[in-house]
Design a protein around this motif. Structure first.
Motif, mmCIF file in Angstrom:
data_model
loop_
_atom_site.group_PDB
_atom_site.id
_atom_site.type_symbol
_atom_site.label_atom_id
_atom_site.label_comp_id
_atom_site.label_asym_id
_atom_site.label_seq_id
_atom_site.Cartn_x
_atom_site.Cartn_y
_atom_site.Cartn_z
ATOM 1 N N GLY A 219 0.733 -0.867 0.454
ATOM 2 C CA GLY A 219 0.342 0.013 -0.004
ATOM 3 C C GLY A 219 0.886 1.673 0.167
ATOM 4 O O GLY A 219 0.295 2.444 0.722
ATOM 5 N N GLN A 220 2.230 1.118 -0.579
ATOM 6 C CA GLN A 220 3.110 2.489 -0.271
ATOM 7 C C GLN A 220 3.075 3.283 -1.447
ATOM 8 O O GLN A 220 3.381 4.443 -1.761
ATOM 9 C CB GLN A 220 4.670 1.476 -0.032
ATOM 10 C CG GLN A 220 4.177 1.272 1.307
ATOM 11 C CD GLN A 220 4.185 2.329 2.741
ATOM 12 O OE1 GLN A 220 4.295 3.596 3.031
ATOM 13 N NE2 GLN A 220 3.192 1.750 3.658
ATOM 14 N N ARG A 221 2.508 2.844 -2.634
ATOM 15 C CA ARG A 221 2.625 3.345 -4.245
ATOM 16 C C ARG A 221 1.657 2.311 -5.142
ATOM 17 O O ARG A 221 1.659 1.854 -4.806
ATOM 18 C CB ARG A 221 4.269 3.043 -3.971
ATOM 19 C CG ARG A 221 4.549 1.489 -4.716
ATOM 20 C CD ARG A 221 6.737 2.690 -4.823
ATOM 21 N NE ARG A 221 6.625 1.285 -4.810
ATOM 22 C CZ ARG A 221 7.356 -0.657 -4.547
ATOM 23 N NH1 ARG A 221 7.113 0.354 -3.508
ATOM 24 N NH2 ARG A 221 7.100 -1.281 -4.975
ATOM 25 N N PRO A 222 1.164 3.142 -6.105
ATOM 26 C CA PRO A 222 0.520 2.356 -7.324
ATOM 27 C C PRO A 222 1.249 2.538 -7.902
ATOM 28 O O PRO A 222 2.505 2.159 -7.850
ATOM 29 C CB PRO A 222 0.019 3.869 -8.096
ATOM 30 C CG PRO A 222 1.350 5.113 -7.937
ATOM 31 C CD PRO A 222 1.819 4.649 -6.092
ATOM 32 N N SER A 223 0.973 0.761 -8.674
ATOM 33 C CA SER A 223 1.148 -0.549 -9.175
ATOM 34 C C SER A 223 1.207 -0.053 -10.469
ATOM 35 O O SER A 223 1.513 0.203 -11.779
ATOM 36 C CB SER A 223 0.780 -1.808 -8.255
ATOM 37 O OG SER A 223 1.131 -1.916 -9.949
ATOM 38 N N LEU A 224 -0.479 -0.427 -11.430
ATOM 39 C CA LEU A 224 -0.840 -0.293 -12.764
ATOM 40 C C LEU A 224 -0.451 -0.014 -13.459
ATOM 41 O O LEU A 224 -0.846 -1.790 -13.340
ATOM 42 C CB LEU A 224 -1.515 1.890 -12.238
ATOM 43 C CG LEU A 224 -1.888 2.351 -11.756
ATOM 44 C CD1 LEU A 224 -2.354 3.615 -11.497
ATOM 45 C CD2 LEU A 224 -3.581 1.547 -11.480
ATOM 46 N N GLY A 225 -0.384 0.174 -14.859
ATOM 47 C CA GLY A 225 0.577 -0.346 -15.504
ATOM 48 C C GLY A 225 -0.253 -0.787 -16.844
ATOM 49 O O GLY A 225 -1.550 -0.256 -16.707
ATOM 50 N N GLY A 413 -0.035 9.202 -10.459
ATOM 51 C CA GLY A 413 0.126 10.677 -10.171
ATOM 52 C C GLY A 413 -1.166 11.544 -8.560
ATOM 53 O O GLY A 413 0.338 11.871 -7.688
ATOM 54 N N GLN A 414 -2.102 11.107 -8.671
ATOM 55 C CA GLN A 414 -2.652 11.785 -8.197
ATOM 56 C C GLN A 414 -3.101 10.994 -6.932
ATOM 57 O O GLN A 414 -2.830 11.245 -4.981
ATOM 58 C CB GLN A 414 -4.091 12.025 -8.466
ATOM 59 C CG GLN A 414 -4.315 12.956 -9.741
ATOM 60 C CD GLN A 414 -5.874 13.801 -9.309
ATOM 61 O OE1 GLN A 414 -6.640 13.320 -8.292
ATOM 62 N NE2 GLN A 414 -6.366 14.241 -10.707
ATOM 63 N N ILE A 415 -2.211 9.081 -7.173
ATOM 64 C CA ILE A 415 -2.377 8.459 -5.991
ATOM 65 C C ILE A 415 -0.912 9.315 -4.862
ATOM 66 O O ILE A 415 -1.140 8.887 -3.587
ATOM 67 C CB ILE A 415 -2.634 7.127 -6.357
ATOM 68 C CG1 ILE A 415 -4.309 6.221 -6.566
ATOM 69 C CG2 ILE A 415 -2.260 6.114 -5.324
ATOM 70 C CD1 ILE A 415 -4.203 5.203 -7.644
ATOM 71 N N ASN A 416 0.085 9.368 -5.936
ATOM 72 C CA ASN A 416 1.042 9.484 -5.454
ATOM 73 C C ASN A 416 1.100 10.680 -4.348
ATOM 74 O O ASN A 416 1.602 10.661 -3.122
ATOM 75 C CB ASN A 416 2.042 9.177 -6.609
ATOM 76 C CG ASN A 416 2.959 8.638 -6.552
ATOM 77 O OD1 ASN A 416 3.454 7.776 -5.918
ATOM 78 N ND2 ASN A 416 2.869 7.897 -8.231
ATOM 79 N N ASP A 417 0.529 11.746 -5.081
ATOM 80 C CA ASP A 417 0.038 13.252 -4.388
ATOM 81 C C ASP A 417 -0.643 12.714 -3.041
ATOM 82 O O ASP A 417 -0.776 13.111 -1.784
ATOM 83 C CB ASP A 417 -0.649 13.883 -4.879
ATOM 84 C CG ASP A 417 0.273 14.686 -5.460
ATOM 85 O OD1 ASP A 417 1.501 14.256 -5.923
ATOM 86 O OD2 ASP A 417 -0.102 15.493 -6.974
#
Length: 426
Positions: A219-225, A413-417
Motif C-alpha cells: 500500500g505504499q505506492r501505485p502499481s497500475l501499468g 500521479g494523484q495517488i502518489n500525491d
C-alpha cells in the motif's frame, strides 16, 4: 463529483471534525442490564431483515448471563457510517465495543490505533473455515484486525430469452449487445457508472482481471501499468457502444436493478440481492433471469471481481475487550451467518455454508458466488483508501471520455500525491 459527495468522502477532514458534535451521553457509559449482564454495544449497518438483531439476541442468551449485546444501527450510507465511527473513536468513546467495518476501513482504523488485533485462540477460531480473501480484507501489516462477518461479490446476470449462452469475456458481451441492438431487442449492459465507489470497484475488478493491481501489496505506492490501461479501455468501450444505458453516468447498483427489472437490459453486473428482487417484482421476467461468472477482461485470464462485505473489529477503547472478542465470534458463527444469508441476503464467509442444503435452496447460485469469492480481488489496502477511491472515480468519470493511457497516468500521479498528503483531492 458534487460538493456533497466530496465532503462525505474526505477522510482527513472527517478525522478532525469537532468532537463537540458528539452526544455527551455517548461517552463513558459502562453499562449493564437489569440482570447484571455486561452490556456490549455493537455498531453495524442498518439491517431491515432482522437478522442482525436475531444474532445479537441469540448470542446474548447463549452467554450464560455474562453479557448482553445491544445492536446499534449506523447511518444507511457507507460514508455516514464511517463518519460516526471516526468521530467517536477519535474521542476515545468507551461505549463502543464491537464495530462493523466496511472491508476497506480496517487499514485506516488499525493505523490510527482504534481497533485491536485478533491473536491467539480468538484468531484461530476466527480464521477456521473462513474464506482467504475475506480474511485478507481485515489484515493490515500481517496482523488480523477485523474478522469477516459477511462477504459480497458481483456476478453476471442475464436474460436467457435474449442470450441462450452467457458471454465469457467483455468483448463477447459487447458483441452480443450490439447484435441485440441491431435486432431492436433489449441490449443494455447495466453497471455502476456514476462517480462514486462503484466506479472504483468496476475499475479495480478489471485491473485485477487483466493481471494487475492498483497499488503495491504494501500500500505504499501505485502499481497500475498495462493492466490498468486495458481496464480503462474496456470501460470506455462499453460507454461508447450501444450496450451503454443512456443513464450510465448516473447509475448505481439499485438503478441497475430497476433497469433490468423494467426489461430494457440484457445483462447486469451486480450483487446477488438482484435475484430475490427480480423474483418479487417481475415474476414473468424472472423465469428468464440467469447468472454466470463475471466476464473476463482477457480470454486467457480468470475474472477477479472485487470482494465486498462487513468485517467485525473490537474497539481499542472498549472497557470489555475480552467479552467483545468472544461476542464477535458468536455473532459471525455458522448459525448466525446462515440466518444473515437467508433472511438478509448476505453471502457468508464460512466456506462450508456454501454446500449447506438450507442455503443452496434459496441461493441456487451459491457455487458461483463461492467461486467468485475464492478468486476475488481486494481493493487497495491503505489507510488513505478514501482518497485513492475519490481520485479513481473522479478521473474515470464519465467513462465515455476516458483516454486510457492519460487517465491511468493521472491516477498514478494523484495517488502518489494523496499518499504524500500533497495537493487537493478532486
Amino acid at each position: 463529483m458534487d460538493r456533497r459527495a466530496r465532503r462525505a468522502w474526505r477522510w482527513r477532514t472527517l478525522a478532525v471534525l469537532p468532537l463537540l458534535a458528539l452526544p455527551l451521553a455517548a461517552c463513558g457509559d459502562d453499562g449493564g442490564d437489569s440482570a447484571g449482564r455486561t452490556t456490549l454495544n455493537w455498531y453495524n449497518f442498518p439491517d431491515d431483515s432482522g437478522a442482525l438483531q436475531k444474532a445479537a439476541d441469540s448470542c446474548s442468551r447463549g452467554s450464560d448471563g455474562r453479557y448482553a449485546i445491544t445492536y446499534h444501527k449506523l447511518p444507511r450510507t457507507a460514508d455516514g457510517q464511517r463518519q460516526q465511527l471516526v468521530r467517536r473513536l477519535s474521542a476515545e468513546d468507551t461505549s463502543l465495543d464491537i464495530l462493523g467495518l466496511d472491508v476497506t476501513w480496517p487499514p485506516e482504523f488499525a493505523e490510527a490505533g482504534w481497533i485491536l488485533p485478533w491473536t491467539g485462540e480468538n484468531r484461530q477460531r476466527a480464521t477456521q473455515d473462513t474464506l482467504r480473501t475475506s480474511l485478507e480484507t481485515g489484515t493490515w501489516k500481517d496482523k488480523l484486525y477485523a474478522v469477516p462477518y459477511n462477504a459480497n461479490t458481483q456476478l453476471l446476470w442475464y436474460r436467457d430469452d435474449l442470450v441462450p449462452t452467457p458471454p465469457k469475456t467483455w468483448a463477447e458481451m459487447l458483441d452480443m449487445a450490439r447484435a441485440l441492438a441491431r435486432q431492436g431487442k433489449p441490449h443494455f449492459v447495466e453497471i455502476q457508472g456514476a462517480q462514486y465507489e462503484g466506479l472504483t470497484v468496476w475499475f479495480n475488478t478489471l485491473v485485477a482481471s487483466a493481471g494487475g493491481s492498483i497499488m503495491t501489496p504494501d500500500g505504499q505506492r501505485p502499481s497500475l501499468g498495462p493492466p490498468a490501461d486495458r481496464a480503462a479501455g474496456i470501460m470506455r468501450d462499453l460507454a461508447t457502444s450501444p450496450a451503454a444505458d443512456p443513464s450510465l453516468t448516473n447509475q448505481m447498483e439499485d438503478e441497475n436493478r430497476l433497469a433490468m427489472e423494467s426489461g430494457t437490459a440484457a445483462f447486469e453486473l451486480n450483487y446477488p440481492f438482484v435475484y430475490p428482487s427480480m423474483k418479487a417484482n417481475n415474476p414473468e421476467l424472472f423465469e428468464h433471469f440467469r447468472w454466470a461468472p463475471y466476464p473476463r477482461a482477457d480470454a486467457d485470464r480468470p475474472s477477479r471481481p472485487t470482494i465486498g462485505g462487513i468485517d467485525l473489529a473490537v474497539s481499542a477503547h472498549s472497557r470489555h475487550p475480552d467479552l467483545a472478542f468472544e461476542a464477535a465470534l458468536c455473532l459471525r458463527n455458522r448459525e448466525n451467518q446462515l440466518t444473515a444469508a437467508l433472511e438478509g441476503g448476505l453471502p457468508p464467509t464460512l466456506r462450508a455454508l456454501y454446500t449447506d442444503p438450507a442455503l443452496v435452496k434459496d441461493y441456487p447460485f451459491a457455487a458461483d458466488v463461492l467461486g467468485a469469492l475464492e478468486t476475488a480481488s481486494v481493493r487497495p489496502k491503505t489507510p488513505a483508501y478514501q482518497n485513492v477511491s475519490i481520485v479513481i472515480s473522479h478521473t474515470l468519470s464519465p467513462p465515455s471520455e476516458i483516454r486510457p493511457a492519460s487517465a491511468v497516468a493521472e491516477i498514478r500521479g494523484q495517488i502518489n500525491d494523496a499518499l504524500q498528503s500533497k495537493g487537493l483531492i478532486p
